[in-house]
Write a protein that holds these residues in place. Structure first.
Motif, PDB file in Angstrom:
ATOM      1  N   PHE A 163       0.739  -1.357   0.698  1.00  0.00           N
ATOM      2  CA  PHE A 163      -0.077  -0.010   0.337  1.00  0.00           C
ATOM      3  C   PHE A 163       0.756   0.984   0.439  1.00  0.00           C
ATOM      4  N   ALA A 164       2.275   1.182   1.128  1.00  0.00           N
ATOM      5  CA  ALA A 164       2.088   1.950   0.885  1.00  0.00           C
ATOM      6  C   ALA A 164       4.371   2.572   0.187  1.00  0.00           C
ATOM      7  N   ASP A 165       4.633   2.289   0.207  1.00  0.00           N
ATOM      8  CA  ASP A 165       6.238   2.083  -0.587  1.00  0.00           C
ATOM      9  C   ASP A 165       5.862   2.525  -1.844  1.00  0.00           C
ATOM     10  N   PRO A 166       6.807   3.701  -2.345  1.00  0.00           N
ATOM     11  CA  PRO A 166       6.624   3.776  -3.958  1.00  0.00           C
ATOM     12  C   PRO A 166       7.507   2.672  -4.599  1.00  0.00           C
ATOM     13  N   ARG A 167       8.269   1.358  -4.267  1.00  0.00           N
ATOM     14  CA  ARG A 167       9.404   1.033  -4.720  1.00  0.00           C
ATOM     15  C   ARG A 167       8.367  -0.915  -4.608  1.00  0.00           C
ATOM     16  N   GLY A 168       7.345  -0.748  -4.001  1.00  0.00           N
ATOM     17  CA  GLY A 168       5.907  -1.646  -4.076  1.00  0.00           C
ATOM     18  C   GLY A 168       4.895  -1.940  -5.134  1.00  0.00           C
ATOM     19  N   MET A 169       3.945  -2.391  -4.471  1.00  0.00           N
ATOM     20  CA  MET A 169       3.100  -1.902  -5.555  1.00  0.00           C
ATOM     21  C   MET A 169       2.211  -0.257  -5.232  1.00  0.00           C
ATOM     22  N   ASN A 170       2.263   0.476  -3.964  1.00  0.00           N
ATOM     23  CA  ASN A 170       1.620   1.539  -3.475  1.00  0.00           C
ATOM     24  C   ASN A 170       0.269   1.354  -4.210  1.00  0.00           C
ATOM     25  N   LEU A 171      -0.095   0.986  -4.033  1.00  0.00           N
ATOM     26  CA  LEU A 171      -1.615   0.613  -3.923  1.00  0.00           C
ATOM     27  C   LEU A 171      -2.567   1.600  -3.448  1.00  0.00           C
ATOM     28  N   ARG A 172      -2.493   2.004  -2.252  1.00  0.00           N
ATOM     29  CA  ARG A 172      -3.018   3.156  -1.228  1.00  0.00           C
ATOM     30  C   ARG A 172      -3.267   4.506  -2.037  1.00  0.00           C
ATOM     31  N   ASN A 173      -1.682   4.402  -2.564  1.00  0.00           N
ATOM     32  CA  ASN A 173      -1.586   5.933  -3.398  1.00  0.00           C
ATOM     33  C   ASN A 173      -1.694   6.363  -4.810  1.00  0.00           C
ATOM     34  N   GLU A 174      -1.345   4.875  -5.490  1.00  0.00           N
ATOM     35  CA  GLU A 174      -2.048   4.711  -6.579  1.00  0.00           C
ATOM     36  C   GLU A 174      -3.479   5.248  -6.975  1.00  0.00           C
ATOM     37  N   PHE A 175      -4.789   4.380  -5.868  1.00  0.00           N
ATOM     38  CA  PHE A 175      -5.869   4.480  -6.334  1.00  0.00           C
ATOM     39  C   PHE A 175      -6.263   5.908  -5.702  1.00  0.00           C
ATOM     40  N   ALA A 176      -5.951   5.824  -4.768  1.00  0.00           N
ATOM     41  CA  ALA A 176      -6.550   6.903  -3.080  1.00  0.00           C
ATOM     42  C   ALA A 176      -6.263   8.736  -4.563  1.00  0.00           C
ATOM     43  N   HIS A 177      -5.282   8.306  -5.683  1.00  0.00           N
ATOM     44  CA  HIS A 177      -5.105   9.974  -5.917  1.00  0.00           C
ATOM     45  C   HIS A 177      -5.040   9.620  -7.560  1.00  0.00           C
ATOM     46  N   GLY A 178      -6.102   8.453  -7.680  1.00  0.00           N
ATOM     47  CA  GLY A 178      -6.474   8.133  -9.423  1.00  0.00           C
ATOM     48  C   GLY A 178      -5.640   8.674 -10.203  1.00  0.00           C
ATOM     49  N   LEU A 179      -4.595   7.189  -9.666  1.00  0.00           N
ATOM     50  CA  LEU A 179      -2.810   7.540 -10.768  1.00  0.00           C
ATOM     51  C   LEU A 179      -3.095   6.273 -11.262  1.00  0.00           C
ATOM     52  N   MET A 180      -4.246   5.725 -11.211  1.00  0.00           N
ATOM     53  CA  MET A 180      -4.296   3.998 -11.668  1.00  0.00           C
ATOM     54  C   MET A 180      -5.272   3.920 -13.051  1.00  0.00           C
ATOM     55  N   ASP A 181      -4.470   3.211 -14.145  1.00  0.00           N
ATOM     56  CA  ASP A 181      -4.799   3.569 -15.366  1.00  0.00           C
ATOM     57  C   ASP A 181      -6.059   2.534 -15.276  1.00  0.00           C
ATOM     58  N   GLU A 182      -7.311   2.260 -15.468  1.00  0.00           N
ATOM     59  CA  GLU A 182      -8.282   1.346 -16.407  1.00  0.00           C
ATOM     60  C   GLU A 182      -7.687  -0.219 -16.266  1.00  0.00           C
ATOM     61  N   ASP A 183      -6.374  -0.463 -16.767  1.00  0.00           N
ATOM     62  CA  ASP A 183      -6.644  -2.066 -16.854  1.00  0.00           C
ATOM     63  C   ASP A 183      -5.967  -2.080 -15.420  1.00  0.00           C
ATOM     64  N   GLU A 184      -5.369  -1.062 -14.662  1.00  0.00           N
ATOM     65  CA  GLU A 184      -4.931  -1.636 -13.596  1.00  0.00           C
ATOM     66  C   GLU A 184      -5.441  -2.493 -12.539  1.00  0.00           C
ATOM     67  N   VAL A 185      -6.383  -1.177 -12.714  1.00  0.00           N
ATOM     68  CA  VAL A 185      -7.664  -2.287 -11.462  1.00  0.00           C
ATOM     69  C   VAL A 185      -8.078  -3.648 -12.115  1.00  0.00           C
ATOM     70  N   ASN A 186      -7.751  -4.691 -11.977  1.00  0.00           N
ATOM     71  CA  ASN A 186      -8.408  -5.738 -12.343  1.00  0.00           C
ATOM     72  C   ASN A 186      -8.174  -6.380 -11.507  1.00  0.00           C
ATOM     73  N   GLU A 187      -8.037  -8.040 -10.968  1.00  0.00           N
ATOM     74  CA  GLU A 187      -8.163  -8.985 -10.319  1.00  0.00           C
ATOM     75  C   GLU A 187      -7.662  -9.124  -9.298  1.00  0.00           C
ATOM     76  N   GLY A 188      -5.998  -8.625 -10.001  1.00  0.00           N
ATOM     77  CA  GLY A 188      -4.717  -8.597  -9.062  1.00  0.00           C
ATOM     78  C   GLY A 188      -4.558  -8.724  -7.717  1.00  0.00           C
ATOM     79  N   ALA A 189      -4.813  -6.759  -8.351  1.00  0.00           N
ATOM     80  CA  ALA A 189      -5.027  -5.608  -7.066  1.00  0.00           C
ATOM     81  C   ALA A 189      -5.870  -5.939  -6.073  1.00  0.00           C
TER      82      ALA A 189
END
Length: 99
Positions: free
Chosen positions: A53-79
Motif C-alpha cells: 500500500f505505501a512504498d513507492p518501490r512496491g505496489m503502492n496501491l493506496r497512493n495509486e488508487f486514492a490519488h487516481g493514478l491507476m489506469d483502467e487496466d490496472e484496476v484488475n483481479e490482481g489488485a
C-alpha cells in the motif's frame, strides 16, 4: 490496531492550532516505535503493508488508487486480490499480551 495497543490515533493538525486529525497509514507504517507496539509480528506486518500500500518501490496501491493514478487496466483481479489478502492478514492480527 493502533487503538487496541493504546497508542494515539490522532495527531495535531499542522495548520490549525488545537485541532487534531486522524493519523494515516504512513504515520503508522513508518514509525518504528508504533510498529514495535503491534507485537512480535509488527515489523513483518508493517513491511507487508508498506509493499502493498505505501512504498513507492512496491505496489503502492493506496497512493495509486486514492490519488487516481491507476489506469483502467490496472484496476484488475490482481489488485483486488491483494486488497482482500491484506484485509485477511489484518483480521488475523491479535493484540499482543500486555498491550
Amino acid at each position: 490496531m493502533v487503538d487496541l495497543v493504546g497508542r494515539p490515533t490522532t495527531k495535531p493538525a499542522g495548520t490549525v492550532p488545537g485541532v487534531s486529525v486522524s493519523i494515516n497509514m504512513g504515520d503508522i507504517l513508518f514509525n518504528p516505535d508504533l510498529v514495535a507496539s503491534l507485537g512480535p509480528f509488527g515489523p513483518r506486518l508493517a513491511l507487508y503493508l508498506k509493499v502493498v500500500f505505501a512504498d513507492p518501490r512496491g505496489m503502492n496501491l493506496r497512493n495509486e488508487f486514492a490519488h487516481g493514478l491507476m489506469d483502467e487496466d490496472e484496476v484488475n483481479e490482481g489488485a483486488v486480490l491483494w486488497v482482500i489478502h491484506s484485509l485477511l492478514v489484518i483480521a488475523l492480527w491479535q493484540k499482543p499480551d500486555g498491550a
